[in-house]
Design a protein around this motif. Structure first.
Motif, short mmCIF file in Angstrom:
data_model
loop_
_atom_site.label_atom_id
_atom_site.label_comp_id
_atom_site.label_asym_id
_atom_site.label_seq_id
_atom_site.Cartn_x
_atom_site.Cartn_y
_atom_site.Cartn_z
N THR A 285 0.78 -1.14 -0.05
CA THR A 285 0.18 -0.03 0.07
C THR A 285 0.92 1.12 -0.14
O THR A 285 0.61 2.24 -0.84
CB THR A 285 -1.03 0.05 1.15
N GLN A 286 1.80 1.10 0.68
CA GLN A 286 2.88 2.39 0.95
C GLN A 286 3.65 2.41 -0.34
O GLN A 286 3.63 3.72 -0.93
CB GLN A 286 3.80 2.24 2.17
N GLU B 42 2.47 6.60 -6.91
CA GLU B 42 1.26 7.58 -7.25
C GLU B 42 1.81 9.06 -7.49
O GLU B 42 1.32 9.93 -8.02
CB GLU B 42 0.12 7.26 -6.64
N PHE B 43 2.62 9.20 -6.29
CA PHE B 43 3.03 10.68 -6.25
C PHE B 43 4.24 11.01 -6.98
O PHE B 43 4.74 12.10 -6.89
CB PHE B 43 3.35 11.06 -4.44
N LEU B 44 4.81 10.13 -7.61
CA LEU B 44 5.91 10.60 -8.67
C LEU B 44 5.48 11.82 -9.60
O LEU B 44 4.27 11.76 -10.26
CB LEU B 44 6.31 9.30 -9.39
N LYS C 94 7.93 18.47 -2.45
CA LYS C 94 9.20 18.31 -1.93
C LYS C 94 9.56 16.71 -2.17
O LYS C 94 10.88 16.52 -2.58
CB LYS C 94 9.27 18.48 -0.29
N TYR C 95 8.58 16.08 -1.98
CA TYR C 95 8.72 14.38 -2.36
C TYR C 95 9.25 14.43 -3.90
O TYR C 95 10.16 13.63 -4.11
CB TYR C 95 7.71 13.55 -1.94
N LYS D 285 11.15 1.08 -11.29
CA LYS D 285 11.77 0.51 -10.02
C LYS D 285 10.82 0.08 -8.96
O LYS D 285 10.74 -0.64 -8.18
CB LYS D 285 12.92 1.52 -9.59
N PHE D 286 9.90 1.27 -8.88
CA PHE D 286 8.85 0.88 -8.02
C PHE D 286 7.86 -0.30 -8.38
O PHE D 286 7.52 -1.05 -7.37
CB PHE D 286 7.81 2.19 -8.08
N ASP D 287 7.68 -0.63 -9.70
CA ASP D 287 7.10 -1.79 -10.17
C ASP D 287 7.84 -3.00 -9.57
O ASP D 287 7.16 -3.98 -9.26
CB ASP D 287 6.97 -1.99 -11.71
N CYS D 288 9.19 -3.09 -9.89
CA CYS D 288 9.90 -4.10 -9.32
C CYS D 288 9.89 -4.27 -7.63
O CYS D 288 9.49 -5.33 -7.22
CB CYS D 288 11.62 -3.83 -9.68
N MET D 289 9.78 -3.24 -7.00
CA MET D 289 9.49 -3.30 -5.70
C MET D 289 8.27 -3.94 -4.98
O MET D 289 8.15 -4.45 -4.33
CB MET D 289 9.83 -1.83 -4.80
#
Length: 453
Positions: free
Chosen positions: A30-31, A37-39, A74-75, A88-92
């Motif tokens: 979820t996190q 999503e915030f990219l 900021k993120y 990379k997020f997809d891999c994680m």
């Protein structure tokens, strides 16, 4: 978005470093989904890059410019430094979700495999099917003519709808009675196919689709992990594998290898943590594909064994078997209920008949006792009769006097003076009565002579 980011309680620069090397750390799916999503999109990236040029003059100027941004901005600024961040997020995400997804597929394969074995090896199920075929032939043809040599599985569900010979009992209930009378061990055939209900909720085609998706995704992960490892190796940033990572690799392989024929990786492959995971996941997915192909062949043999269409879906086959099992159980409960009611009525009728017989016997006994005199009473009556005969009181009654005789006696007694009562010792005797009669006669004769003179 700012609220979710604030809950992570981690600097955005640290998150960016973890994403750059595809280290999911303690993040759950979820996190990670929220962080992806915030990219920033392309427009946001261009706008932020133009804004942050104000801080290029000095670190202080950069910090000043950053302080005027929102938490999400900021993120985004921190994540713009990560190349290929979305992949990379997809891999994680794939790594975090992989165990649950592969375990679900393996569980479905195991369930259907077990169900196939149960329906093929159950002797009680085979005898039940044979009894059903005999019963259906008897109903349809009376046991003569062209007898069917088999039936389709969906015919099992029609047994509860069709009526038997009496036009009241369903064929399924009649089947239950036959089983009870001929081989009651078949009543427990459900115990031989305990995996069938669960298999009714599994679709082999869906499992095949899930495995294909996993295979495509793990291929993408492997390519991304390899490219990242090449980059780190070129830049000299590769680090040695830690003891914790080695332990994790062995543990993951043992936990995910649910099927007995799964191969285990007994050597370390891959330069990075993600590349090593991709190698393990690829091996597991490949073995799952093989296991699924074996299952499809096993299921095809089951369909052939039952004479069903080879294209019949597994959930339809086992779903029909499951529904028949439930209907058979329900029919057995209904038959048992009816039998108990009949027994209860039979016992009630028997009790009623016994009570009526008891009343009749009581009445007959009472009447018999009423008409019967004790032997002692009969002996007493005989003694009294003998006594009466001896005393002369048992003679026949005297003749009734005529009216002229009664008138003459009254005339005689009117002019006569009643004699004195004889002595007590003569009372009631024949001698006293004769003396009294002679006295009256003398008095009458004397009175007649006086009148003549």
């Amino acid at each position: 978005g700012g609220i979710i980011l604030a809950r992570l309680k981690m600097e955005y620069s640290k998150i960016a470093e973890m994403v750059d090397v595809m280290d999911s750390g303690e993040f759950d799916s979820t996190q990670l989904s929220a962080l992806k999503e915030f990219l920033p999109n392309d427009d946001e990236r261009k706008a932020l890059q133009a804004y942050m040029k104000k801080g290029e003059a000095s670190p202080h100027a950069a910090a000043e410019a950053l302080s005027h941004l929102s938490e999400c901005e900021k993120y985004m600024v921190a994540m713009m430094k990560v190349d290929n961040a979305a992949s990379k997020f997809d891999c994680m995400l794939f790594r975090v979700q992989f165990k649950g997804r592969i375990d679900e597929i393996i569980e479905g394969i195991n369930i259907v495999n077990k169900a196939c074995e149960e329906v093929r090896s159950s002797d009680r199920l085979r005898k039940m099917m044979a009894m059903i075929l005999t019963l259906v032939n008897q109903i349809n043809t009376g046991g003569d003519g062209n007898l069917a040599v088999g039936f389709s599985l969906d015919a099992l569900l029609k047994l509860n709808e069709a009526k038997a010979f009496d036009k009241k009992t369903s064929v399924l209930q009649y089947l239950v009675k036959l089983v009870m009378q001929n081989d009651d061990s078949l009543m427990e055939f459900n115990n031989d196919i305990e995996s069938v209900p669960a298999a009714g909720g599994v679709m082999l085609e869906a499992l095949s689709g899930d495995v294909k998706v996993l295979a495509d995704e793990v291929k993408h992960v492997h390519e991304t992990a390899k490219a990242e490892a090449d980059r780190l190796e070129k830049e000299g940033k590769l680090r040695k594998i830690t003891l914790a990572e080695l332990s994790e690799q062995v543990t993951v392989v043992r936990q995910i290898g649910g099927l007995s024929h799964y191969n285990q990786i007994d050597h370390i492959t891959g330069r990075t943590q993600m590349e090593r995971f991709a190698s393990r996941a690829t091996s597991i997915v490949d073995n799952t594909v093989d296991a699924l192909e074996d299952l499809k062949n096993t299921y095809a043999r089951v369909l052939s064994y039952f004479g069903e269409d080879e294209k019949m879906a597994s959930n339809d086959f086992f779903g029909t078997m499951k529904k028949f099992s439930l209907e058979f159980k329900s029919a057995a409960e209904e038959v048992e209920k009816q039998e108990k009611a009949k027994l209860k009525e039979k016992l009630r009728a028997a009790a009623k008949k016994a009570a009526a017989a008891s009343r009749i016997a009581g009445i007959a006994s009472a009447n018999k006792n009423k008409n019967r005199q004790p032997i002692g009473d009969i002996a007493s009556m005989a003694a009294n009769q003998a006594k009466l005969k001896r005393s002369g009181m048992n003679d026949k009654p005297s003749r009734r006097k005529t009216s002229s005789e009664r008138s003459r006696e009254e005339t005689d007694s009117a002019g006569e003076e009643k004699p004195s009562r004889p002595p007590s010792f003569m009372a009631g005797s024949g001698l006293a009565e004769a003396a009294a009669a002679a006295a009256r006669k003398r008095e009458k004769s004397s009175s007649g002579q006086s009148k003549e003179e």
